[in-house]
Write a protein that holds these residues in place. Structure first.
Motif, PDB file in Angstrom:
ATOM      1  N   VAL A  24       4.981  10.363   1.326  1.00 46.14           N
ATOM      2  CA  VAL A  24       4.378   9.034   1.118  1.00 46.14           C
ATOM      3  C   VAL A  24       4.836   8.133   2.263  1.00 46.14           C
ATOM      4  O   VAL A  24       6.044   7.954   2.463  1.00 46.14           O
ATOM      5  CB  VAL A  24       4.832   8.422  -0.234  1.00 46.14           C
ATOM      6  N   PRO A  25       3.890   7.574   3.007  1.00 45.15           N
ATOM      7  CA  PRO A  25       4.300   6.718   4.137  1.00 45.15           C
ATOM      8  C   PRO A  25       4.556   5.271   3.715  1.00 45.15           C
ATOM      9  O   PRO A  25       4.160   4.848   2.634  1.00 45.15           O
ATOM     10  CB  PRO A  25       3.069   6.781   5.049  1.00 45.15           C
ATOM     11  N   ILE A  26       5.213   4.546   4.600  1.00 40.63           N
ATOM     12  CA  ILE A  26       5.314   3.091   4.441  1.00 40.63           C
ATOM     13  C   ILE A  26       3.988   2.538   4.941  1.00 40.63           C
ATOM     14  O   ILE A  26       3.531   2.894   6.029  1.00 40.63           O
ATOM     15  CB  ILE A  26       6.481   2.528   5.273  1.00 40.63           C
ATOM     16  N   VAL A  27       3.331   1.722   4.124  1.00 40.86           N
ATOM     17  CA  VAL A  27       2.013   1.171   4.494  1.00 40.86           C
ATOM     18  C   VAL A  27       2.005  -0.347   4.318  1.00 40.86           C
ATOM     19  O   VAL A  27       2.952  -0.911   3.756  1.00 40.86           O
ATOM     20  CB  VAL A  27       0.882   1.792   3.615  1.00 40.86           C
ATOM     21  N   LEU A  63      -8.276   4.120   3.706  1.00 42.87           N
ATOM     22  CA  LEU A  63      -6.831   4.152   3.450  1.00 42.87           C
ATOM     23  C   LEU A  63      -6.088   4.305   4.778  1.00 42.87           C
ATOM     24  O   LEU A  63      -6.668   4.724   5.783  1.00 42.87           O
ATOM     25  CB  LEU A  63      -6.481   5.311   2.517  1.00 42.87           C
ATOM     26  N   THR A  64      -4.807   3.953   4.773  1.00 44.12           N
ATOM     27  CA  THR A  64      -3.980   4.062   5.975  1.00 44.12           C
ATOM     28  C   THR A  64      -4.120   5.458   6.588  1.00 44.12           C
ATOM     29  O   THR A  64      -4.081   6.458   5.870  1.00 44.12           O
ATOM     30  CB  THR A  64      -2.504   3.793   5.591  1.00 44.12           C
ATOM     31  N   TYR A  80       0.308   5.673  -6.772  1.00 40.84           N
ATOM     32  CA  TYR A  80       0.329   4.318  -6.183  1.00 40.84           C
ATOM     33  C   TYR A  80      -1.072   3.705  -6.260  1.00 40.84           C
ATOM     34  O   TYR A  80      -1.220   2.525  -6.567  1.00 40.84           O
ATOM     35  CB  TYR A  80       0.767   4.374  -4.716  1.00 40.84           C
ATOM     36  N   LEU A  81      -2.085   4.544  -5.971  1.00 36.96           N
ATOM     37  CA  LEU A  81      -3.468   4.027  -5.963  1.00 36.96           C
ATOM     38  C   LEU A  81      -3.869   3.554  -7.359  1.00 36.96           C
ATOM     39  O   LEU A  81      -4.492   2.502  -7.521  1.00 36.96           O
ATOM     40  CB  LEU A  81      -4.436   5.108  -5.457  1.00 36.96           C
ATOM     41  N   TRP A  84      -2.220   0.324  -7.932  1.00 37.40           N
ATOM     42  CA  TRP A  84      -2.866  -0.778  -7.188  1.00 37.40           C
ATOM     43  C   TRP A  84      -3.963  -1.417  -8.023  1.00 37.40           C
ATOM     44  O   TRP A  84      -4.151  -2.623  -8.007  1.00 37.40           O
ATOM     45  CB  TRP A  84      -3.466  -0.256  -5.871  1.00 37.40           C
ATOM     46  N   ILE A 119       4.402  -0.694  -8.956  1.00 39.39           N
ATOM     47  CA  ILE A 119       3.693   0.215  -8.036  1.00 39.39           C
ATOM     48  C   ILE A 119       4.601   1.390  -7.654  1.00 39.39           C
ATOM     49  O   ILE A 119       4.211   2.557  -7.754  1.00 39.39           O
ATOM     50  CB  ILE A 119       3.206  -0.535  -6.767  1.00 39.39           C
ATOM     51  N   ASP A 120       5.832   1.077  -7.264  1.00 40.71           N
ATOM     52  CA  ASP A 120       6.737   2.152  -6.839  1.00 40.71           C
ATOM     53  C   ASP A 120       7.099   3.060  -8.019  1.00 40.71           C
ATOM     54  O   ASP A 120       7.262   4.273  -7.853  1.00 40.71           O
ATOM     55  CB  ASP A 120       7.992   1.558  -6.181  1.00 40.71           C
ATOM     56  N   PHE A 145      11.407   2.395  -0.447  1.00 43.41           N
ATOM     57  CA  PHE A 145      10.311   1.437  -0.254  1.00 43.41           C
ATOM     58  C   PHE A 145      10.699   0.012  -0.669  1.00 43.41           C
ATOM     59  O   PHE A 145      10.023  -0.946  -0.288  1.00 43.41           O
ATOM     60  CB  PHE A 145       9.081   1.848  -1.080  1.00 43.41           C
ATOM     61  N   ASP A 149       8.944  -3.391   0.648  1.00 40.47           N
ATOM     62  CA  ASP A 149       7.989  -3.942  -0.322  1.00 40.47           C
ATOM     63  C   ASP A 149       8.442  -5.329  -0.802  1.00 40.47           C
ATOM     64  O   ASP A 149       7.616  -6.210  -1.072  1.00 40.47           O
ATOM     65  CB  ASP A 149       7.810  -2.989  -1.509  1.00 40.47           C
ATOM     66  N   LYS A 152       7.382  -7.710   1.756  1.00 37.45           N
ATOM     67  CA  LYS A 152       5.940  -7.981   1.625  1.00 37.45           C
ATOM     68  C   LYS A 152       5.699  -8.991   0.501  1.00 37.45           C
ATOM     69  O   LYS A 152       4.841  -9.865   0.606  1.00 37.45           O
ATOM     70  CB  LYS A 152       5.168  -6.692   1.334  1.00 37.45           C
TER      71      LYS A 152
HETATM   72  C1  BTN Z   1      -2.397   6.063   0.443  1.00 33.71           C
HETATM   73  O1  BTN Z   1      -2.710   5.669   1.583  1.00 33.71           O
HETATM   74  O2  BTN Z   1      -2.750   7.144  -0.029  1.00 33.71           O
HETATM   75  C2  BTN Z   1      -1.548   5.199  -0.435  1.00 33.71           C
HETATM   76  C3  BTN Z   1      -0.174   5.017   0.142  1.00 33.71           C
HETATM   77  C4  BTN Z   1       0.750   4.390  -0.868  1.00 33.71           C
HETATM   78  C5  BTN Z   1       2.077   4.049  -0.251  1.00 33.71           C
HETATM   79  C6  BTN Z   1       3.010   3.399  -1.237  1.00 33.71           C
HETATM   80  S1  BTN Z   1       2.495   1.787  -1.756  1.00 33.71           S
HETATM   81  C7  BTN Z   1       4.076   1.410  -2.365  1.00 33.71           C
HETATM   82  C8  BTN Z   1       5.073   2.027  -1.426  1.00 33.71           C
HETATM   83  N1  BTN Z   1       5.342   1.131  -0.336  1.00 33.71           N
HETATM   84  C9  BTN Z   1       4.963   1.619   0.824  1.00 33.71           C
HETATM   85  O3  BTN Z   1       5.089   1.023   1.912  1.00 33.71           O
HETATM   86  N2  BTN Z   1       4.444   2.842   0.665  1.00 33.71           N
HETATM   87  C10 BTN Z   1       4.420   3.224  -0.731  1.00 33.71           C
END
Ligand code: BTN
Length: 174
Positions: A24-27, A63-64, A80-81, A84, A119-120, A145, A149, A152
């Motif tokens: 799971v990336p940081i987005v 998506l990212t 996560y989706l 959201w 979310i997390d 995260f 987060d 953010k």
């Molecule tokens: C996707 O692109 O498929 C969804 C990515 C979700 C990433 C989650 S959102 C909460 C947490 N914080 C982040 O920066 N990344 C994860």
């Protein structure tokens, strides 16, 4: 709503930062989800995030990393989706009950509970099922995260407070 949808899409253009120890990336797109809840409220916020997710499900690469498609909802980031979609509703509905209007600390606690922890938490729950890892391990991995987060969430609160100083915009949003 259209502007928020556009913002969600634009935030997806920023490349994700892989963590290595979980898939799971940081987005940045979760910032857009928090903003949708704060600025549009529960109904319009959910409708906007729902429309975004529907477009993703239809295969649009929003998506990212330019990914999309219904299969993505069953990938490691599916939890996560799903979260959201519920976040604007939860943020808006609870605010109505407790009415923390203009109290920055309370406002921040709501944003943090639903825009960060919820979310997390959902993401970790799904990840533990998907990757066959213990829930504790998935939750521990998601701690990575929390600092970003939380930043953010602070940014979203500051942005919204700044925007709502514009009386015309504030009345249009209410
Ligand atoms: C996707 O692109 O498929 C969804 C990515 C979700 C990433 C989650 S959102 C909460 C947490 N914080 C982040 O920066 N990344 C994860």
């Amino acid at each position: 709503m259209a502007l928020m949808l556009a913002l969600l899409i634009v935030l997806g253009l920023f490349p994700g930062i892989p963590l290595g120890f979980i898939p799971v990336p940081i987005v940045l797109q979760n910032l857009g989800v928090i903003l949708a809840g704060l600025l549009l409220g529960p109904k319009k916020g959910t409708l906007t995030v729902g429309t975004f997710l529907l477009l993703v499900a239809c295969g649009l690469p929003f998506l990212t990393g330019g990914s999309g498609g219904i299969a993505h909802f069953l990938s490691p980031t599916g939890g996560y989706l799903f979260a959201w979609l519920l976040t604007p509703w939860l943020m808006g509905s609870c605010e109505k009950i407790f009415n923390p209007k203009h109290q920055v600390v309370k406002e921040f606690i709501f944003i943090w509970l639903f825009g960060v922890l919820f979310i997390d938490g959902c993401g970790a729950l799904w990840l533990s099922v998907y990757e066959h890892m213990s829930l504790i391990k998935a939750l521990a991995a998601n701690i990575a995260f929390i600092p970003g987060d939380s930043l953010k969430a602070v940014l979203a609160l500051l942005l919204v407070q700044g925007l709502l100083k514009n009386k015309q915009l504030a009345s249009q949003l209410q």
